[in-house]
Design a protein around this motif. Structure first.
Motif, PDB file in Angstrom:
ATOM      1  N   HIS A   1       0.807  -1.223   0.000  1.00 58.99           N
ATOM      2  CA  HIS A   1       0.000   0.000   0.000  1.00 58.99           C
ATOM      3  C   HIS A   1       0.840   1.273   0.000  1.00 58.99           C
ATOM      4  CE1 HIS A   1      -3.734  -2.140   0.384  1.00 58.99           C
ATOM      5  NE2 HIS A   1      -3.228  -2.839   1.380  1.00 58.99           N
ATOM      6  N   ASP A   2       2.144   1.133   0.227  1.00 56.26           N
ATOM      7  CA  ASP A   2       3.024   2.292   0.239  1.00 56.26           C
ATOM      8  C   ASP A   2       3.209   2.796  -1.201  1.00 56.26           C
ATOM      9  OD1 ASP A   2       6.251   3.102   0.039  1.00 56.26           O
ATOM     10  OD2 ASP A   2       5.133   3.978   1.728  1.00 56.26           O
ATOM     11  N   VAL A   3       2.844   4.049  -1.449  1.00 52.10           N
ATOM     12  CA  VAL A   3       2.863   4.632  -2.790  1.00 52.10           C
ATOM     13  C   VAL A   3       4.261   4.575  -3.392  1.00 52.10           C
ATOM     14  CG1 VAL A   3       2.547   6.771  -4.088  1.00 52.10           C
ATOM     15  CG2 VAL A   3       0.847   6.088  -2.401  1.00 52.10           C
ATOM     16  N   GLY A   4       5.259   4.945  -2.621  1.00 48.75           N
ATOM     17  CA  GLY A   4       6.636   4.931  -3.120  1.00 48.75           C
ATOM     18  C   GLY A   4       7.086   3.538  -3.504  1.00 48.75           C
ATOM     19  N   MET A   5       6.722   2.564  -2.702  1.00 46.29           N
ATOM     20  CA  MET A   5       7.113   1.191  -2.985  1.00 46.29           C
ATOM     21  C   MET A   5       6.403   0.669  -4.237  1.00 46.29           C
ATOM     22  SD  MET A   5       7.089  -2.124  -0.487  1.00 46.29           S
ATOM     23  CE  MET A   5       8.422  -1.528   0.539  1.00 46.29           C
ATOM     24  N   ILE A   6       5.142   1.047  -4.413  1.00 48.45           N
ATOM     25  CA  ILE A   6       4.398   0.624  -5.616  1.00 48.45           C
ATOM     26  C   ILE A   6       5.069   1.211  -6.856  1.00 48.45           C
ATOM     27  CG2 ILE A   6       2.207   0.791  -6.863  1.00 48.45           C
ATOM     28  CD1 ILE A   6       0.835   0.905  -4.070  1.00 48.45           C
ATOM     29  N   GLU A   7       5.432   2.487  -6.793  1.00 51.64           N
ATOM     30  CA  GLU A   7       6.097   3.124  -7.927  1.00 51.64           C
ATOM     31  C   GLU A   7       7.433   2.459  -8.218  1.00 51.64           C
ATOM     32  OE1 GLU A   7       6.030   7.144  -6.499  1.00 51.64           O
ATOM     33  OE2 GLU A   7       4.232   7.622  -7.670  1.00 51.64           O
ATOM     34  N   ASP A   8       8.191   2.108  -7.170  1.00 52.28           N
ATOM     35  CA  ASP A   8       9.468   1.425  -7.352  1.00 52.28           C
ATOM     36  C   ASP A   8       9.284   0.049  -7.986  1.00 52.28           C
ATOM     37  OD1 ASP A   8      10.762   3.584  -6.232  1.00 52.28           O
ATOM     38  OD2 ASP A   8      11.033   2.641  -4.260  1.00 52.28           O
ATOM     39  N   LYS A   9       8.290  -0.692  -7.522  1.00 51.39           N
ATOM     40  CA  LYS A   9       8.027  -2.025  -8.075  1.00 51.39           C
ATOM     41  C   LYS A   9       7.611  -1.932  -9.545  1.00 51.39           C
ATOM     42  CE  LYS A   9       8.545  -4.640  -4.393  1.00 51.39           C
ATOM     43  NZ  LYS A   9       9.452  -5.788  -4.328  1.00 51.39           N
ATOM     44  N   LEU A  10       6.830  -0.934  -9.877  1.00 53.14           N
ATOM     45  CA  LEU A  10       6.397  -0.728 -11.253  1.00 53.14           C
ATOM     46  C   LEU A  10       7.595  -0.411 -12.155  1.00 53.14           C
ATOM     47  CD1 LEU A  10       3.859  -0.730 -12.978  1.00 53.14           C
ATOM     48  CD2 LEU A  10       3.516   1.658 -12.376  1.00 53.14           C
ATOM     49  N   ALA A  11       8.477   0.453 -11.683  1.00 49.89           N
ATOM     50  CA  ALA A  11       9.678   0.785 -12.455  1.00 49.89           C
ATOM     51  C   ALA A  11      10.578  -0.440 -12.607  1.00 49.89           C
ATOM     52  CB  ALA A  11      10.440   1.921 -11.765  1.00 49.89           C
ATOM     53  N   ALA A  12      10.713  -1.220 -11.546  1.00 50.76           N
ATOM     54  CA  ALA A  12      11.523  -2.437 -11.608  1.00 50.76           C
ATOM     55  C   ALA A  12      10.921  -3.432 -12.594  1.00 50.76           C
ATOM     56  CB  ALA A  12      11.642  -3.065 -10.218  1.00 50.76           C
ATOM     57  N   GLY A  13       9.603  -3.535 -12.610  1.00 50.70           N
ATOM     58  CA  GLY A  13       8.937  -4.429 -13.551  1.00 50.70           C
ATOM     59  C   GLY A  13       9.202  -4.031 -14.990  1.00 50.70           C
ATOM     60  N   ARG A  14       9.166  -2.739 -15.261  1.00 48.37           N
ATOM     61  CA  ARG A  14       9.458  -2.267 -16.619  1.00 48.37           C
ATOM     62  C   ARG A  14      10.902  -2.598 -17.002  1.00 48.37           C
ATOM     63  NH1 ARG A  14       6.165   2.337 -15.144  1.00 48.37           N
ATOM     64  NH2 ARG A  14       8.037   3.471 -14.552  1.00 48.37           N
ATOM     65  N   ARG A  15      11.843  -2.371 -16.070  1.00 43.10           N
ATOM     66  CA  ARG A  15      13.249  -2.694 -16.342  1.00 43.10           C
ATOM     67  C   ARG A  15      13.432  -4.184 -16.607  1.00 43.10           C
ATOM     68  NH1 ARG A  15      14.129   0.820 -12.087  1.00 43.10           N
ATOM     69  NH2 ARG A  15      14.442  -0.921 -10.665  1.00 43.10           N
TER      70      ARG A  15
END
Length: 83
Positions: free
Chosen positions: A53-67
């Motif tokens: 639920h942490d917004v920053g962590m969700i954004e990080d996971k999304l960026a990692a998924g794209r990479r």
């Protein structure tokens, strides 16, 4: 339970867009078994992070998924808009 904000709903849509895009991209994998395994891996990563639920962590996971998707399928071109 944590109250969800507008940012959470926006990120949820971005994650769903990423998932749909990733699944579409796997259509380019010629080997059907490799395609199935890739789809299962993408889905398992989304499911594994479902309760973050942490917004920053969700954004990080999304960026990692794209990479990771770019590393796995280097011949694909991810759209320039952030997914």
């Amino acid at each position: 339970m944590q109250e969800l904000t507008l940012k959470h709903f926006i990120l949820k849509q971005r994650v769903l867009d990423y998932y749909r895009h990733a699944i579409r991209v796997t259509r380019g994998i010629p080997d059907s078994q490799a395609r199935r395994e890739t789809v299962l891996w993408i889905r398992s990563e989304i499911e594994r992070n479902r309760y973050i639920h942490d917004v920053g962590m969700i954004e990080d996971k999304l960026a990692a998924g794209r990479r990771e998707l770019k590393q796995i399928l280097p011949s694909i071109t991810l759209t320039s808009k952030p997914i």
